[in-house]
Write an enzyme that holds these catalytic residues in place. Structure first.
Site, PDB file in Angstrom:
ATOM      1  N   HIS A 307      42.806 135.119 -19.380  1.00  0.00           N
ATOM      2  CA  HIS A 307      43.195 134.979 -17.980  1.00  0.00           C
ATOM      3  C   HIS A 307      42.223 134.109 -17.189  1.00  0.00           C
ATOM      4  O   HIS A 307      42.635 133.467 -16.215  1.00  0.00           O
ATOM      5  CB  HIS A 307      43.328 136.352 -17.322  1.00  0.00           C
ATOM      6  CG  HIS A 307      44.639 137.021 -17.593  1.00  0.00           C
ATOM      7  ND1 HIS A 307      44.858 137.837 -18.683  1.00  0.00           N
ATOM      8  CD2 HIS A 307      45.812 136.988 -16.922  1.00  0.00           C
ATOM      9  CE1 HIS A 307      46.106 138.270 -18.669  1.00  0.00           C
ATOM     10  NE2 HIS A 307      46.704 137.778 -17.605  1.00  0.00           N
ATOM     11  N   GLY A 308      40.969 134.116 -17.538  1.00  0.00           N
ATOM     12  CA  GLY A 308      40.050 133.284 -16.777  1.00  0.00           C
ATOM     13  C   GLY A 308      38.661 133.229 -17.379  1.00  0.00           C
ATOM     14  O   GLY A 308      38.203 134.197 -17.996  1.00  0.00           O
TER      15      GLY A 308
END
Length: 451
Positions: A307-308
């Site tokens: 996700h990041g």
């Protein structure tokens, strides 16, 4: 190009007109080229990256079909752009903080859709290597599988063997057009009328977390929970609706996740194509060396990193993995799923509360900001006061939660299909046009465009 802006509808009208006139034998080439135009609208040089993924899928798929032992090499090759663009600066920054030495950074912008495209290509390679006797499709199918514009930026994540017969028959599907147009309109309303105004307020409030009392902090946490759902499920609805208009069935991506009774069940209902991808291509490979329970934790840490590239996402994934690990050890997920009445309502409320608090790590730019917001929510700075926008925020939160049990792809399409097209289409057109005008005045990218 954002789905909710007028420029996209110019593209869509031109695409549909061209598709209607295109000879059957040239449809795949036409869709491929149109999808490249759609992607290039954002930043033309990165179109070369998408073309590279198409070639990697085509060449790599044929290679691992005859030489399955080459699968690890091809998967690593496909992962390299994602690792380079998304994680290089994160690693360099972390090493700088640990060593105190100045290190070079690339500071390249993250290409739109790189995470989703990477996962789609990896599933193609793995499935092809595991099923070498399955016929491998032609270049046109592979190219459209990777680039088809409805899913190109933020999913759903596709599986090649399920998509081959669907992509082979792209056309304007008159029989399903109205129902899918209604689904698209519903997604557009969730994005423009709920996610965007709530998100704008959350952005402003979280910029100064040290000033948030308990009331404001809970508005931030609840607001983001509503924003992220309405934003991402909106993109999924719009992508599924767009594909459906052209005869392509995409998998559903959300199934009322805020009605889940445990965190395990949330991830069976939230971003389902990612959850199932992680299950099939990460969890199953971790389970043998790590065991079932630790493999759950490892999979969720991978999910956080996907996700990041920030420690906030690592912490977020680790917290979710730890909770799901405990649910597996205690059998809580199964008991909660089978509960009824007041007990079930309590489990749903508790799960939603945990999701809401932990989502702060997902939204906050740093761990310090996340912890400050959460601390504020639990009284570290007193009760605080109602924000000026409290009435609007409360209304949007309550409307979203009240309608949540009805918010599924099949329910929406069935409801629209009951209305004669002659009545439904003008209403849909007015709703879409109205939302497009609002969005044009305050254009907001989809939240998952950054992933």
């Amino acid at each position: 190009m954002l789905f909710q802006l007028p420029s996209f509808f110019v593209f869509l009208a031109a695409f549909a007109a061209g598709l209607a006139l295109c000879p059957r034998r040239l449809v795949l080439a036409y869709v491929f080229l149109a999808s490249l135009v759609f992607y290039a609208w954002w930043y033309p040089p990165y179109t070369a990256l998408i073309l590279g993924y198409v070639l990697a899928a085509w060449i790599g798929g044929r290679l691992v079909r005859t030489h399955p032992r080459l699968l690890p090499v091809t998967v690593v090759a496909v992962l390299l752009p994602l690792l380079l663009f998304k994680y290089t600066d994160f690693v360099m920054t972390t090493l700088e903080e640990l060593s105190g030495a100045g290190l070079p950074h690339i500071r390249w912008g993250l290409p739109l859709g790189v995470s989703f495209v990477t996962f789609s290509v990896i599933s193609l390679l793995v499935d092809t290597a595991k099923n070498p006797k399955r016929p491998f499709p032609g270049f046109g199918i592979v190219a459209v599988y990777v680039t088809f514009f409805p899913h190109l930026i933020a999913g759903p994540i596709l599986r090649l063997h399920k998509m081959v017969p669907r992509l082979s028959n792209i056309r304007i599907d008159r029989g399903a057009f109205t129902a899918n147009a209604g689904l698209f309109a519903m997604g557009m309303m969730k994005k423009v009328l709920i996610a965007d105004p709530v998100g704008l307020w959350v952005d402003g409030a979280i910029a100064d977390p040290g000033q948030l009392g308990a009331i404001e902090a809970w508005f931030v946490m609840l607001g983001f929970a509503i924003q992220i759902y309405c934003d991402f499920s909106a993109y999924s609805d719009m992508a599924i609706g767009l594909a459906g208009m052209f005869g392509v069935a995409f998998p559903e991506n959300f199934n009322r996740p805020y009605a889940a009774t445990s965190m395990t069940e949330v991830w069976q209902r939230w971003h389902m194509t990612l959850s199932f991808w992680l299950r099939d291509y990460v969890y199953k490979y971790l389970r043998e060396p790590m065991g079932r329970v630790l493999a759950i934790l490892g999979t969720m840490v991978v999910s956080g990193l996907w996700h990041g590239a920030a420690w906030t996402f690592v912490v977020w994934g680790t917290i979710h993995g730890t909770i799901m690990m405990l649910e597996a050890l205690t059998g809580h997920a199964d008991r909660a799923r089978q509960s009824r009445g007041v007990a079930r309502a309590g489990f749903i409320l508790a799960t939603f509360g945990i999701w809401t608090v932990t989502a702060t790590f997902f939204r906050a730019p740093t761990l310090e900001v996340a912890l400050s917001v959460i601390a504020g929510g639990f009284g570290a700075r007193g009760a605080g006061a109602l924000p000026a926008e409290a009435a609007l925020l409360t209304g949007l939160i309550l409307v979203t939660l009240a309608l949540h049990p009805l918010d599924t792809v099949d329910r929406i399409r069935r409801a629209v299909a009951r209305v004669p097209a002659a009545l439904a289409l003008p209403v849909i057109a007015v709703l879409v046009a109205g939302c497009a005008m609002i969005a044009a005045g305050r254009p907001q990218a989809f939240f998952y465009f950054d992933f």
